[in-house]
Scaffold this active site. Sequence first.
Site: not given
Ligand code: NOJ
Length: 987
Positions: A543, A546, A649
Amino acid sequence: MKITSPSLDSTLTVSVTILIHLRPFTPQKSPKITEILDQLTISPDSMIFLHNEFRNCNQTPFCKRARSRKPGACPLVAIDVSISNGDLVAKLIPKEKSEENTENGENPIKPLVLTISAYQDGIMRLKIDEDQNLSPRKKRFEVPDVIVPDFVNKKLWLQRLKEEENEEGIFSVVYLSDGYEGVIRRDPFEVFVRESGKNGKKVLSLNSNGLFDFEQLRDKKEENEEWEERFRSHTDTRPYGPQSISFDVSFYDADFVYGIPEHATSLALKPTRGPGVEDSEPYRLFNLDVFEYIHDSPFGLYGSIPFMVSHGKSKGSSGFFWLNAAEMQIDVMGPGWNNESVLMLPSDQKRVDTLWMSEAGVVDAFFFIGPGPKDVVRQYTSVTGKSALPQLFATAYHQCRWNYRDEEDVYNVDSKFDEHDIPYDVLWLDIEHTDGKKYFTWDRMLFPNPEEMQNKLAAKGRRMVTIVDPHIKRDESYYIHKEASEKGYYVKDATGKDFDGWCWPGSSSYLDMVNPEIRSWWAEKFSCKNYVGSTPSLYIWNDMNEPSVFNGPEKINFIRLLIMNLILIEILEVMLISARDLSVVTMPRDALHYGDVEHRELHNAYGYYFHMATADGLVKRGDGKDRPFVLSRAFFPGSQRYGAVWTGDNSAEWDHLRVSVPMILTLGLTGISFSGADVGGFFGNPDTELLVRWYQLGAYYPFFRAHAHHDTKRREPWLFGIDLVQERNTELMKEAIHVRYMLLPYFYTLFREANASGIPVARPLWMEFPADEKTFSNDEAFMVGNSLLVQGIFTQRAKHVSVYLPGEQPWYDMKTGTAYEGGATHKLTVLEDSIPAFQRAGTIIPRKDRFRRSSTQMENDPYTLVIALNSSMAAEGELYVDDGKSFEFQQGAFIHRRFTFSNGKLTSSKMGTATGGNNKFASECTVERIILLGLSPAPKNALVKPANQKVDVEWGPLLLRGGKGKSFLTIRKPNVRIADDWTIKLS
Ligand code: NOJ
């Protein structure tokens, strides 16, 4: 898609606005913060802020400059056109040497070198760069490791150049493939692909509108704003001056263009410029951790693929790919955008013009001639690689949440699935499972026995996934940090120090994954020995790659720090640090990578390298015998070779459910087949209707995972059993998950197709029906493979839905078996128990109908074949099976069958593939039911050969569970093995 222009809020106002918007937060906030937050309400202004949070084109100098250029502004002409080393080469120079053609009057525009190469399968490559013989200030960055080695071997050796002259100028022509030629016009310079022959129609062209511009690296002669770039209070140095490149690309005979993810927007890209389009941003490609993205916007999200596909009724498809990892902005021009222009472009050909702008790099562009949509995807993936074949378990259902708190929580969730007879394959652990956000560690209070936990789940055929992000906590006692800093493995800031930014663990540094040595070092960290507490059944989630840096220049990320549950003092402290850092900023564009590459040159590829290194780590861990599973948020061309991606998200809103379809289809079109959206929506609490609909749609996403933010209510499927009405919702979610498990053999066969040919699992309708205009902008329905059409339900309490079923053949409702006419729009009653899904007549879908705890336990289960007959009483389909986990399939260890039904006879034969199916993989699985849809007249029995055995044809249900009463002709227990050749003749 109109984006309001920003007013530059003061830092503090901005942060308060974010606070307002992001309420409610965490359980650990201090009373003071709670008080502040409780007094604040969500205001519409906060939404405006979200639009303004990111840098727009006007605030991005290269974009602003490129957009303001007028058609025909390019002064360059091509000279010295010749063939050299099998390529067409030329120089680009300004037509007239004048003061205008120098920069600052002192930096003359040097000739650029242009190279055109041809490759097999109808691919032309165009490179334009500074002339290395003229000692440019440095070698501009070309992205390594994306183009697959096989592609390089497909180069054609161009032999000769054909010269043509007409009233439009002099042209040099080279052979490209049968029926197509590559052409360069000298003055003004233009490059295009056309159908063969002097009057051959254009397919794709570059610089037909004269917008090409290439800013060359310069010596700093005087101080001015060209040597730095400001955004809000942040300044990036530009030690080489502006170095952007821009040009126009035209797609001929195209009705629409598609692709260039990642944006939350429609599948057919809307124009961003031209009459009737006011004030729109271009499509931005800049990998960003966008907080609460809006559902219809050209803003760039977590990944970037600069590959566009065009499609039109008359010609079909073509594609254009620019291999460049710097920030890119792309305009799609609406008809009439250049009405004022004096340029003459072919008027008899419908055309979509686009403008491509990038901050740095070189021109390394690929033209794909198509002519069908599948051809274009095949061509693109022959350059960047085909999708990795996932393990079977990874194609099943995944249960995730930020966070499953501790081992007890994990065991509880796991057993609840069993208790409620709901299958699942993978349980995920988010960042809180670690010791202080130090990846590869465990919070031993919460997870004292991680191996035992994984082994217990593995005993039921289930896997676990843990998160591993790229930010490394700067904590001297953390072994990863210690080694990385000692070895000098971090990205450097412009002064040469280890770059230090804020992320989940607080002060963090970022590994320089562009360096192959660092990638190998990282890969070693995944061995079970090095990753203490891991077992071979643990897989990985990348995660924030980017990379996300909370105190970065793009947004005021105090918000993130709030999410991190910092207490007031810490927040204030961080605000102060950030206020200071906004002028020094973290992971700025002038941060430095391996080989002195500036971050601005490779930003969009950072996450790709991280994903690559992690996937390699899992391959190494399994000694090359276990296919890796790594989910990544950031992506770039080629990411498909390393694993799955998801759309980040999203929110628990109907619009986000809807936009998930075009987002996933766009990813598939651009090579990334294995993708999905968080089922249920990450932010917010979906009501049960939305949640159910999301499960029903998500069951058809290539990657099917439920996930939720830690501030949301728990929403595992069984949590709705408070009364009978609610229990029904649990039933519905369970049914949706069952549909996915039932279709796993079909999905897995499609994943293999994506692995072999690049054709995605989830496809826009027009990929299967390229001549049907009604499908071109339909992004509410999609095809799963060539046999299933799925229509989402995207509104609350929907009573009816209109479904367009393309083609001339009928479609069979997957649940009821009812036949619907093709080539028509049907107004259907919406049912609560499923979303509309149809099997196309003329296809055969393999299923496994017995429901187990996980896909592992279905391994030896028998198959059901559903044959949907077309008007000629014929159908065909495929089944691909292998061990579901190893790489043995690459050596031919698989079963790949073709099923054909015609003249009342079903035949199973080996798929003719060059490499495989040579009995290295054995399976005793049989076919237990064959269901015939649309057959008349009804036969009584069937003869199975070579066994010479007669079996009865009976009437039976279409679905063993959840089906609707009606009966269909069924051959029960023909007892044929899927591995064998056989026929079943009806009589
Ligand atoms: C951002 C991610 O997009 C999300 O899916 C994750 O739960 C959180 N970071 C925490 O790791």
